[in-house]
Design a protein around this motif. Structure first.
Motif, mmCIF file in Angstrom:
data_model
loop_
_atom_site.group_PDB
_atom_site.id
_atom_site.type_symbol
_atom_site.label_atom_id
_atom_site.label_comp_id
_atom_site.label_asym_id
_atom_site.label_seq_id
_atom_site.Cartn_x
_atom_site.Cartn_y
_atom_site.Cartn_z
ATOM 1 N N HIS A 120 35.306 36.114 43.777
ATOM 2 C CA HIS A 120 35.152 36.866 45.020
ATOM 3 C C HIS A 120 36.241 37.925 45.104
ATOM 4 C CE1 HIS A 120 38.150 33.742 45.789
ATOM 5 N NE2 HIS A 120 38.700 34.591 46.665
ATOM 6 N N ASP A 122 39.002 39.239 47.977
ATOM 7 C CA ASP A 122 39.493 38.770 49.282
ATOM 8 C C ASP A 122 39.073 39.706 50.423
ATOM 9 O OD1 ASP A 122 40.679 36.459 48.278
ATOM 10 O OD2 ASP A 122 42.549 37.484 47.811
ATOM 11 N N TRP A 187 47.453 40.628 43.449
ATOM 12 C CA TRP A 187 46.215 41.350 43.160
ATOM 13 C C TRP A 187 45.740 42.081 44.409
ATOM 14 C CZ3 TRP A 187 46.025 35.867 43.100
ATOM 15 C CH2 TRP A 187 45.247 35.274 44.086
ATOM 16 N N HIS A 193 38.329 37.676 41.679
ATOM 17 C CA HIS A 193 39.176 36.570 41.189
ATOM 18 C C HIS A 193 38.697 35.259 41.836
ATOM 19 C CE1 HIS A 193 40.502 37.217 45.219
ATOM 20 N NE2 HIS A 193 40.937 35.978 45.197
HETATM 21 FE FE LIG Z 1 40.799 34.759 46.949
#
Ligand SMILES: [Fe+2]
Ligand SMILES: O=C(O)CCC(=O)C(=O)O
Length: 299
Positions: A120, A122, A187, A193
């Motif tokens: 996914h 974030d 990230w 991720h």
């Molecule tokens: Fe995540």
């Protein structure tokens, strides 16, 4: 593709920014002494111990998560407000807001036999237009070593540049963010991720501290997690990051003033004068209006 690991002691914030902009992910070492990590781990351990496993497929059923980190661990304050880390975050987010904030805090303990988390981004938390700007940056401090075997975060480097979120990419393109205890993986909110499959016998524990644009809804309600009587004891930089500050112009006020008044007053004030919290450009526009008005009246 690999994930670049670099030392914060020998690299500038600009260099970290450039790697993140290129790959969407980077691992940093040498940010804090190991004693800080030891203290954070010790302070969070009794909470993780008592925390039940998650109940959802996304959060994981063999994973323990505990939030309200700053209320539970004093040593974590220096991680959340780490100047080097927040400078990296600002180098992306201050293009689109006047101040950054903490979005969410979670210790994430992935236990043996937890399968990998669905991939996914974030930023999917918000109904935003992907590709328009970076809205969020996530960081995970390794409280244990992160290995491919024990469920290190799986990252799809370069994925921040694609419009589509690939849930099932070619497995050879997914890279485990392997790192030593005390390191930090960062990230972008757009980078694809997910937590890794823990095939080991040990627990993989990370501390996720996420930052977002100052005008967004935080993933975790920071005012409930850190009410004024607790936040009062935190360092000023952390108070600001939690939202005890005004995002200019005039966002997030309490009684027309900075919510900081609740940290400083003996008692909750019931009436206050409204103040302007305007960035330079807005203050200029307002001042200009009154100058023009005066000039027109004089003519
Ligand atoms: Fe995540
Ligand atoms: O635990 C991890 O490695 C990542 C977890 C994650 O990405 C999330 O819960 O959003």
């Amino acid at each position: 593709m690999t994930i670049q690991t670099i030392s914060a002691a020998t690299h500038t914030v600009e260099q970290v920014h450039d790697i993140l902009a290129r790959d969407g992910v980077v691992v940093l070492t040498d940010l804090v002494p190991m004693s800080v990590i030891d203290q954070v781990e010790a302070e969070l351990a009794p909470y993780l111990e008592r925390t039940p496993f998650g109940e959802g497929q996304f959060f994981g059923r063999r994973t323990k998560r505990t939030a309200s980190i700053f209320a539970k661990s004093q040593a974590s304050h220096q991680l959340g407000a780490h100047p080097y880390v927040t400078e990296v975050v600002k180098s992306f987010l201050l293009k689109h807001c006047s101040s950054i904030q903490i979005s969410g805090t979670q210790a994430i303990a992935i236990h043996p036999d937890e399968p990998e988390q669905v991939l996914h981004a974030d930023e999917e938390l918000w109904p935003i237009e992907r590709g328009r700007m970076e809205y969020q940056i996530n960081t995970i401090w390794a409280l244990t070593d992160f290995t491919e075997e024990n469920g290190a975060t799986r990252i799809l480097p370069g994925s921040h540049k694609s419009v589509e979120i690939e849930r099932l990419p070619d497995p050879s393109k997914v890279v485990a963010a392997e790192m030593k205890r005390g390191s930090l993986v960062i990230w972008l909110g757009s980078t694809v991720h997910g937590g890794g499959h823990n095939r080991s016998e040990g627990v993989r524990t990370g501390l996720s501290l996420a930052y977002c644009l100052g005008w967004m809804r935080q993933a975790e309600n920071q005012y409930l997690a850190n009410p004024p009587e607790m936040a009062r004891t935190y360092p000023k930089e952390l108070q600001d990051l939690l939202g005890y500050a005004v995002h200019e112009p005039n966002l997030g006020c309490f009684e027309g003033q900075s919510p900081r008044v609740l940290l400083e007053a003996e008692q909750r004030p019931d009436v206050l004068a409204f103040k302007d919290y305007l960035p330079g450009w807005a203050a200029e526009q307002v001042a200009q209006y009154y100058q023009m008005r005066e000039a027109a009246n004089a003519a």
